[in-house]
Design a protein around this motif. Structure first.
Motif, mmCIF file in Angstrom:
data_model
loop_
_atom_site.group_PDB
_atom_site.id
_atom_site.type_symbol
_atom_site.label_atom_id
_atom_site.label_comp_id
_atom_site.label_asym_id
_atom_site.label_seq_id
_atom_site.Cartn_x
_atom_site.Cartn_y
_atom_site.Cartn_z
ATOM 1 N N THR A 16 -0.452 8.814 2.216
ATOM 2 C CA THR A 16 -1.769 8.943 1.584
ATOM 3 C C THR A 16 -1.439 7.474 0.499
ATOM 4 O OG1 THR A 16 -2.297 10.547 2.157
ATOM 5 C CG2 THR A 16 -3.998 9.436 0.665
ATOM 6 N N PHE A 17 -2.894 6.403 1.108
ATOM 7 C CA PHE A 17 -2.809 5.289 -0.366
ATOM 8 C C PHE A 17 -4.084 5.230 -0.599
ATOM 9 C CE2 PHE A 17 0.655 4.326 3.139
ATOM 10 C CZ PHE A 17 1.453 2.745 2.087
ATOM 11 N N GLY A 18 -3.706 4.911 -1.811
ATOM 12 C CA GLY A 18 -5.348 4.588 -2.678
ATOM 13 C C GLY A 18 -6.079 6.013 -2.666
ATOM 14 N N ALA A 19 -5.255 7.257 -2.886
ATOM 15 C CA ALA A 19 -6.002 8.185 -3.219
ATOM 16 C C ALA A 19 -5.376 8.895 -4.873
ATOM 17 C CB ALA A 19 -5.318 9.428 -3.065
ATOM 18 N N THR A 20 -5.939 9.452 -5.826
ATOM 19 C CA THR A 20 -5.668 9.837 -6.820
ATOM 20 C C THR A 20 -5.527 11.446 -6.770
ATOM 21 O OG1 THR A 20 -7.978 11.479 -7.183
ATOM 22 C CG2 THR A 20 -8.149 9.107 -7.650
ATOM 23 N N ASP B 37 -4.347 -7.884 0.588
ATOM 24 C CA ASP B 37 -4.073 -7.433 -0.960
ATOM 25 C C ASP B 37 -2.561 -7.557 -1.294
ATOM 26 O OD1 ASP B 37 -6.311 -5.951 -0.855
ATOM 27 O OD2 ASP B 37 -5.282 -3.809 0.303
ATOM 28 N N ILE B 38 -1.659 -8.184 -1.095
ATOM 29 C CA ILE B 38 -0.154 -8.644 -1.363
ATOM 30 C C ILE B 38 -0.362 -9.722 -1.666
ATOM 31 C CG2 ILE B 38 1.879 -9.384 -0.632
ATOM 32 C CD1 ILE B 38 2.197 -6.966 1.443
ATOM 33 N N LYS B 39 -1.170 -11.060 -0.778
ATOM 34 C CA LYS B 39 -0.800 -11.800 -1.190
ATOM 35 C C LYS B 39 -2.218 -12.167 -3.272
ATOM 36 C CE LYS B 39 -1.016 -14.520 2.611
ATOM 37 N NZ LYS B 39 -1.996 -14.680 3.616
ATOM 38 N N ALA B 40 -3.014 -11.160 -3.109
ATOM 39 C CA ALA B 40 -3.983 -11.189 -4.883
ATOM 40 C C ALA B 40 -3.470 -10.001 -5.146
ATOM 41 C CB ALA B 40 -5.268 -9.958 -3.606
ATOM 42 N N ASN B 41 -2.218 -9.799 -5.000
ATOM 43 C CA ASN B 41 -1.449 -8.971 -6.261
ATOM 44 C C ASN B 41 -1.986 -7.203 -6.448
ATOM 45 O OD1 ASN B 41 0.415 -10.782 -6.809
ATOM 46 N ND2 ASN B 41 -0.563 -12.086 -7.440
ATOM 47 N N ARG B 42 -2.734 -7.044 -5.950
ATOM 48 C CA ARG B 42 -3.231 -5.834 -5.679
ATOM 49 C C ARG B 42 -2.345 -4.457 -5.444
ATOM 50 N NH1 ARG B 42 -6.923 -8.052 -1.744
ATOM 51 N NH2 ARG B 42 -9.175 -8.550 -2.999
ATOM 52 N N LEU B 43 -2.698 -3.615 -7.054
ATOM 53 C CA LEU B 43 -1.852 -2.096 -6.651
ATOM 54 C C LEU B 43 -2.563 -0.868 -6.083
ATOM 55 C CD1 LEU B 43 -0.652 -2.103 -10.237
ATOM 56 C CD2 LEU B 43 0.612 -3.652 -8.566
ATOM 57 N N THR B 44 -2.235 0.066 -5.463
ATOM 58 C CA THR B 44 -2.281 1.017 -4.487
ATOM 59 C C THR B 44 -1.506 2.127 -5.387
ATOM 60 O OG1 THR B 44 -3.059 1.987 -2.312
ATOM 61 C CG2 THR B 44 -1.223 0.796 -2.835
ATOM 62 N N SER B 45 -2.138 3.417 -4.528
ATOM 63 C CA SER B 45 -0.958 4.412 -4.985
ATOM 64 C C SER B 45 -1.024 4.911 -3.570
ATOM 65 C CB SER B 45 -1.928 5.427 -5.382
ATOM 66 O OG SER B 45 -3.570 6.346 -4.855
ATOM 67 N N ILE B 46 -0.162 5.807 -3.973
ATOM 68 C CA ILE B 46 0.894 6.821 -2.232
ATOM 69 C C ILE B 46 1.480 7.734 -2.922
ATOM 70 C CG2 ILE B 46 2.812 6.259 -0.662
ATOM 71 C CD1 ILE B 46 3.128 3.352 -1.184
#
Length: 326
Positions: free
Chosen positions: A191-195, A260-269
């Motif tokens: 799961t990506f982007g969860a809290t 997202d990688i190019k923009a250096n965005r972080l996500t949760s996993i």
């Protein structure tokens, strides 16, 4: 002629120390580990050449200098079988720079810390030879790859506590649970982007699930032997958590991840493994940098591989390993 010594006749005991480097005297009844994939280095030493000048050729003998011991083994990643009761591998996590946090009636969490590190004593019985490791600290990797049993692979260093020829001790292993293989039916999707609610039931809120080949994580803890007079110890000085995963993505999803990688965005996993109440184990990482995408293949189908830089969000929170929940 004596019978040959057998590798399968190996017994590992581990117990947290109340004072660094003071033998905690683990017992087979209370502190035995259920392990696989064993290794031991009974003497990792510096050797100092005497470099003596003599009127003939030939090397000088070397003097054994500062020395420490190393050992490694795999532990099956499964809960205690009891709600909010620490699993038998808890002391090992506490020996690699993690705190054990028990939320009554909910679960047990292992979260990284940056000081006040604990240590353990390990007794490594090798069919009649006992190696004692004191002040033990180290690092670990997690393997939650599909089709495998879930494991934590520990690598420990310890101050040399001595080696003696003694019989192996008997052990009690009833507290160790049987894990489930990492499969779709037992683990589900990443799961990506969860809290993640830290003090409530261990479920993810929101996010998007993706099919994957599972998850591998290297806790990246730097443990070193400090050869100080009167201060010999294993010291933890750094932690850099990394990982890897391969995802099955649509064309649009692959492009979105690349942007997202190019923009250096972080996500949760996050991933929760297991279907048996209180045997389940979960991993949550709130700030992951995906990088170095690669084109992978699985039986003719396209997967996209990513390396994961697992970063702290507010400090000491880059990874949470939780277990023993319903």
């Amino acid at each position: 002629m004596a019978d040959p010594r057998l590798i399968r006749k190996t017994t590992i005991l581990a117990k947290l120390e109340t004072q660094y480097g003071l033998d905690a005297a683990p017992t087979g009844a209370a502190n035995a580990l259920l392990v696989s994939n064993l290794s031991v280095n009974p003497m990792n030493a510096e050797y100092i050449s005497r470099e003596i000048i003599r009127d003939y050729l030939g090397g000088s003998e070397e003097l054994a200098g500062a020395r420490y011991m190393e050992c490694g083994f795999d532990i099956e990643l499964v809960g205690s079988g009891q709600n909010a009761v620490a699993p038998a591998w808890g002391p090992l996590m506490r020996s690699i720079g993690f705190a054990e946090v028990i939320t009554p009636a909910v679960r047990v969490d292992y979260v990284p810390i940056s000081g006040a590190f604990e240590s353990s004593t390990i007794y490594y019985y090798d069919d009649g030879v006992l190696h004692k490791l004191l002040g033990v600290r180290g690092t670990a990797t997690l393997d939650l790859g599909v089709g495998k049993k879930p494991v934590i692979s520990f690598k420990f260093m310890g101050v040399d506590g001595g080696t003696t020829a003694v019989p192996n001790v008997g052990t009690t292993l009833t507290v160790w649970r049987v894990p489930q293989v990492v499969l779709d039916a037992n683990s589900g999707k990443l799961t990506f982007g969860a809290t993640h609610a830290a003090a409530a039931a261990p479920a993810f809120v929101g996010g998007t699930p993706y099919p994957s080949d599972g998850l591998t994580i290297d806790l990246g803890i730097k443990a070193q032997f400090q050869k100080l007079l009167g201060g010999e110890r294993i010291s933890i000085s750094e932690r850099d958590v990394t990982g890897a995963a391969k995802l099955q993505l649509s064309a649009a999803e692959e492009v979105a991840f690349l942007n997202d990688i190019k923009a250096n965005r972080l996500t949760s996993i996050g991933l929760i493994h297991g279907t048996v109440a209180n045997d389940k184990v979960g991993v949550f990482m709130p700030a992951v940098q995906m990088k170095e995408p690669t084109k992978e293949e699985l039986n003719g189908e396209r997967l996209i591989g990513y390396k994961l830089g697992i970063k702290p969000k507010v400090g000491n929170d880059e990874i949470r390993i939780f277990t023993s929940f319903a």
